[in-house]
Design an enzyme around this catalytic site. Structure first.
Site, PDB file in Angstrom:
ATOM      1  CG  HIS A 161      -1.144   1.551  -1.012  1.00  0.00           C
ATOM      2  ND1 HIS A 161      -2.387   1.736  -0.447  1.00  0.00           N
ATOM      3  CD2 HIS A 161      -1.214   2.119  -2.241  1.00  0.00           C
ATOM      4  CE1 HIS A 161      -3.171   2.382  -1.299  1.00  0.00           C
ATOM      5  NE2 HIS A 161      -2.482   2.627  -2.401  1.00  0.00           N
ATOM      6  CB  CYS A 248      -5.085   4.687   4.793  1.00  0.00           C
ATOM      7  SG  CYS A 248      -4.288   3.111   4.752  1.00  0.00           S
TER       8      CYS A 248
HETATM    9  C1  CIR Z   1      -8.412   1.434  -1.728  1.00  0.00           C
HETATM   10  O1  CIR Z   1      -8.449   0.278  -2.183  1.00  0.00           O
HETATM   11  O2  CIR Z   1      -7.909   2.360  -2.340  1.00  0.00           O
HETATM   12  C2  CIR Z   1      -9.039   1.710  -0.385  1.00  0.00           C
HETATM   13  N1  CIR Z   1     -10.163   0.850  -0.168  1.00  0.00           N
HETATM   14  C3  CIR Z   1      -8.018   1.514   0.708  1.00  0.00           C
HETATM   15  C4  CIR Z   1      -6.911   2.518   0.648  1.00  0.00           C
HETATM   16  C5  CIR Z   1      -5.923   2.350   1.744  1.00  0.00           C
HETATM   17  N2  CIR Z   1      -4.949   3.383   1.703  1.00  0.00           N
HETATM   18  C6  CIR Z   1      -3.694   3.243   2.059  1.00  0.00           C
HETATM   19  O3  CIR Z   1      -3.243   2.136   2.336  1.00  0.00           O
HETATM   20  N3  CIR Z   1      -2.919   4.314   2.024  1.00  0.00           N
END
Ligand code: CIR
Length: 255
Positions: A161, A248
């Site tokens: 992201h 996150c």
């Molecule tokens: C994903 O791949 O969506 C999750 N395992 C990790 C999400 C991390 N979120 C973020 O950076 N906002």
């Protein structure tokens, strides 16, 4: 000034979530719960009211609540997560946010993950990534534009992201990975580049006058100390194994 946060307890199956960080090992549930509780306690110690939502077994990544919405002072924008395995998490975040804010939604062909959206005062940066597309960014810009915010889209080359690589550390300062050090869209800001091997710590979270940063990254710690803000370190080992970071794990807002 943030007064509230929403977090979600990780599910027992959280290690079945999406990850490309398998080389870091299998994530451990009891340690994850301990680290998540330390995260919640840190937010509380900074004066935030923390709403804790129940785990969602159908969605092992659902504790990464940041991706399901972007909350502004005026409106909560419910996202349309770009990973098929995560699309649906946003349905249960909506009632939790509707208690506090009017809601709007990213819909149809538009996809957007909150992890791609960084607010710096009245400007939003929206990363165009594998999760967030041009249509999602366009819908987002229209919704927040009605409240006087400017939106700047930025391509995300490497990293999951936008906020895996760029975060606000107060004032006009941005903490960035080397990938973003020459990024034209970030002109006008003072860029602090993460030292070699410390990219993960670019995901540092600013809560009012405190920077929360992952432990184990001394170069980034030195950069943060020089800002004069309060700095708190948290062990993020289990979240990192699932490609997540400090931002996150929560939605932050004033209410
Ligand atoms: C994903 O791949 O969506 C999750 N395992 C990790 C999400 C991390 N979120 C973020 O950076 N906002």
């Amino acid at each position: 000034m943030f007064t509230h946060a929403i977090i979600r307890t990780p599910g027992e199956n959280f290690a079945q979530g999406l990850t490309i960080s398998g080389h870091l090992g299998i994530a451990d549930y009891s340690l994850m719960l301990k680290q998540h509780e330390a995260y919640a306690e840190t937010l509380r110690s900074l004066g935030l009211t923390v709403d804790v939502l129940k785990a969602l077994p159908a969605y092992p990544d659902a504790h990464f609540v940041e991706d399901t919405a972007v909350v502004t002072a005026e409106v909560a924008v419910i996202s349309n997560p770009g990973a098929p395995a995560r699309n649906g998490e946003q349905v249960s975040i909506e009632p939790a946010l509707a208690k506090y804010k009017p809601v709007a939604r990213i819909e149809g062909a538009g996809t957007l993950d909150g992890g791609d959206v960084l607010q710096v005062e009245k400007r939003f940066f929206v990363g165009l990534s594998e999760r967030t597309n041009v249509e999602g960014a366009r819908q987002f810009a229209r919704i927040v534009g009605e409240h006087g915010y400017e939106t700047v889209s930025v391509p995300v080359g490497q990293g999951l992201h936008f906020k895996s690589g760029v975060n606000h550390i107060g004032g006009k300062r941005l903490l960035v990975t080397p990938d973003f050090s020459g990024c034209e869209a970030l002109q006008g800001y003072e860029l602090f580049v993460t030292p070699h091997g410390e990219d993960y710590a670019a995901n540092t979270l600013l809560i009012n006058d405190t920077l929360i940063t992952p432990s184990g990254f001394p170069g980034v710690r030195a950069i943060l100390d020089a800002t004069g803000l309060n700095v708190v370190e948290l062990d993020m080992s289990e979240t990192r194994k699932m490609d997540g970071g400090l931002t996150c794990l929560s939605l932050r807002f004033s209410a």
